[in-house]
Scaffold this active site. Structure first.
Site, PDB file in Angstrom:
ATOM      1  NE  ARG A   1       2.143 -11.100 -38.836  1.00 50.51           N
ATOM      2  CZ  ARG A   1       2.112  -9.782 -38.767  1.00 50.51           C
ATOM      3  NH1 ARG A   1       2.160  -9.050 -39.857  1.00 50.51           N
ATOM      4  NH2 ARG A   1       2.025  -9.178 -37.590  1.00 50.51           N
TER       5      ARG A   1
ATOM      6  CD  GLU B   1      -4.386  -5.540 -44.872  1.00 55.48           C
ATOM      7  OE1 GLU B   1      -4.813  -6.303 -43.987  1.00 55.48           O
ATOM      8  OE2 GLU B   1      -3.834  -4.464 -44.624  1.00 55.48           O
TER       9      GLU B   1
ATOM     10  CG  HIS C   1      -1.517  -7.668 -44.309  1.00 53.38           C
ATOM     11  ND1 HIS C   1      -0.917  -6.593 -44.917  1.00 53.38           N
ATOM     12  CD2 HIS C   1      -1.791  -7.285 -43.046  1.00 53.38           C
ATOM     13  CE1 HIS C   1      -0.824  -5.598 -44.051  1.00 53.38           C
ATOM     14  NE2 HIS C   1      -1.358  -5.994 -42.909  1.00 53.38           N
TER      15      HIS C   1
ATOM     16  NE  ARG D   1       6.118  -3.564 -41.454  1.00 52.12           N
ATOM     17  CZ  ARG D   1       5.145  -3.767 -40.572  1.00 52.12           C
ATOM     18  NH1 ARG D   1       3.918  -4.052 -40.971  1.00 52.12           N
ATOM     19  NH2 ARG D   1       5.395  -3.703 -39.270  1.00 52.12           N
TER      20      ARG D   1
ATOM     21  CG  ASP E   1      -5.730   0.483 -39.868  1.00 51.69           C
ATOM     22  OD1 ASP E   1      -6.203  -0.465 -40.522  1.00 51.69           O
ATOM     23  OD2 ASP E   1      -4.958   0.320 -38.897  1.00 51.69           O
TER      24      ASP E   1
HETATM   25  C1  BG6 Z   1      -3.201  -3.890 -41.097  1.00 51.35           C
HETATM   26  C2  BG6 Z   1      -3.926  -3.331 -39.907  1.00 51.35           C
HETATM   27  O1  BG6 Z   1      -3.912  -4.964 -41.602  1.00 51.35           O
HETATM   28  O2  BG6 Z   1      -1.909  -4.341 -40.706  1.00 51.35           O
HETATM   29  C3  BG6 Z   1      -3.100  -2.212 -39.292  1.00 51.35           C
HETATM   30  O3  BG6 Z   1      -5.194  -2.865 -40.317  1.00 51.35           O
HETATM   31  C4  BG6 Z   1      -1.708  -2.719 -38.948  1.00 51.35           C
HETATM   32  O4  BG6 Z   1      -3.742  -1.735 -38.111  1.00 51.35           O
HETATM   33  C5  BG6 Z   1      -1.085  -3.313 -40.206  1.00 51.35           C
HETATM   34  O5  BG6 Z   1      -0.912  -1.638 -38.471  1.00 51.35           O
HETATM   35  C6  BG6 Z   1       0.315  -3.868 -39.998  1.00 51.35           C
HETATM   36  O6  BG6 Z   1       0.342  -4.783 -38.967  1.00 51.35           O
HETATM   37  P1  BG6 Z   1       1.701  -5.443 -38.519  1.00 51.35           P
HETATM   38  O7  BG6 Z   1       1.366  -6.346 -37.355  1.00 51.35           O
HETATM   39  O8  BG6 Z   1       2.226  -6.204 -39.697  1.00 51.35           O
HETATM   40  O9  BG6 Z   1       2.617  -4.302 -38.148  1.00 51.35           O
END
Ligand code: BG6
Length: 294
Positions: free
Chosen positions: A92, A257, A154, A69, A198
């Site tokens: 990932r 992103e 991302h 994260r 979002d």
């Molecule tokens: C973003 C999406 O790119 O990633 C969101 O637009 C999503 O909807 C976010 O919640 C995080 O995704 P993840 O799978 O890493 O929890």
């Protein structure tokens, strides 16, 4: 596995982190970065004398099968959810191979990774740490059939105060609001944050700026080979639902992103290839007398 021969004295070392995960520690005359082999994931990038550019959650988990994260997850071969499949694809959560490291003539440091071969796509990721952070994701179709995919870097950015943060560069672009599924055109001069946001901007090749008066800086996100930009902040409720994200961490991050998703998904002819490049940088903002916000 020993990575010793990839090390560059004073510039690049490789060791296991506290969870036993191999991580590259890279430094140039201007900056420092960390890259995990898991996901070929850039987890940290910081320019000397500046706050970190990348946000990494204090609750980030480093565990097999889990994405990290924060930093720069590589989203491939699909973006978002897919029935019975991991969200945002498998790249990932895959251990990438380290292919090359080098100190470049201009003093920047390169690390190059390859996704273990899977179904005929040849995927490489090159990270250049220098005055900026530059990332090049190349996807080639080594099969004799068309290859359809989505890709996205991302990027999670650190920001001093989300309430005062603005993302600029997307005025006039159409977007899908992922919270409602509806399509809109952005008419605002900047995106400001006061609730969960979002948005998937489509058909835009524009660079973006993240204005952050709390840290007194502007982050620039330049890109090529990308027609989509996703802007995301989970705000309060979604932050609480994410186990690997602190309840208040939404206050100090924003994702901008760059990639090719939804309408902008790519289909490569046999033998074809696509290069997605994202380069991030920051510059201090010096407020001129009399320019303070009223
Ligand atoms: C973003 C999406 O790119 O990633 C969101 O637009 C999503 O909807 C976010 O919640 C995080 O995704 P993840 O799978 O890493 O929890």
């Amino acid at each position: 596995m020993s990575y010793e021969h990839f090390e560059i004295p004073g510039r690049l070392s490789i060791e296991d982190d506290a969870d036993g995960w191999p991580v590259l520690h890279v430094s140039s005359a201007w900056s420092a970065a960390e890259i995990h082999l898991h996901g070929a994931h850039v987890t940290r990038f910081r320019k000397s004398g500046d706050a970190p550019l990348l946000f990494l959650s204090e609750r980030a988990e480093f565990a097999p099968g889990k994405p990290i994260r924060g930093g720069v997850p590589i989203i491939f071969p699909w973006f978002g959810n897919r029935d019975g499949q991991p969200a945002h694809g498998t790249a990932r959560t895959t251990a990438w191979e380290l292919e090359e490291t080098a100190e470049c003539e201009d003093g920047s440091v390169l690390a190059a990774f390859r996704l273990p071969a899977d179904g005929g796509c040849d995927v490489t990721f090159r990270v250049t740490v220098g005055r900026t952070l530059r990332m090049d994701l190349r996807i080639a179709n080594a099969t004799d059939a068309p290859l359809a995919f989505e890709n996205c870097l991302h990027t999670y950015f650190e920001t001093g105060d989300i309430h005062r943060t603005e993302v600029r560069g997307l005025r006039g672009a159409g977007f899908i609001d992922s919270l409602t599924g509806q399509r809109h055109t952005d008419t605002a001069d900047a995106i400001r944050f006061a609730a969960e946001t979002d948005r998937i901007y489509q058909n835009t090749t524009a660079a973006c700026e993240i204005h952050d008066p709390a840290f007194g800086r502007v982050i620039t996100v330049r890109k090529s080979g990308s027609r989509s930009t996703v802007v995301w902040n989970p705000w309060t409720d979604k932050s609480k639902r994410m186990a690997d994200f602190g309840d208040d961490e939404y206050l100090r991050m924003v994702c901008v992103e760059s990639g090719n998703v939804k309408d902008d998904a790519i289909t490569l002819a046999p033998g074809g290839s696509e290069l997605l490049t994202v380069e991030i940088d920051s510059a201090p903002v010096v407020e001129k007398p009399g320019m303070e916000a009223k």
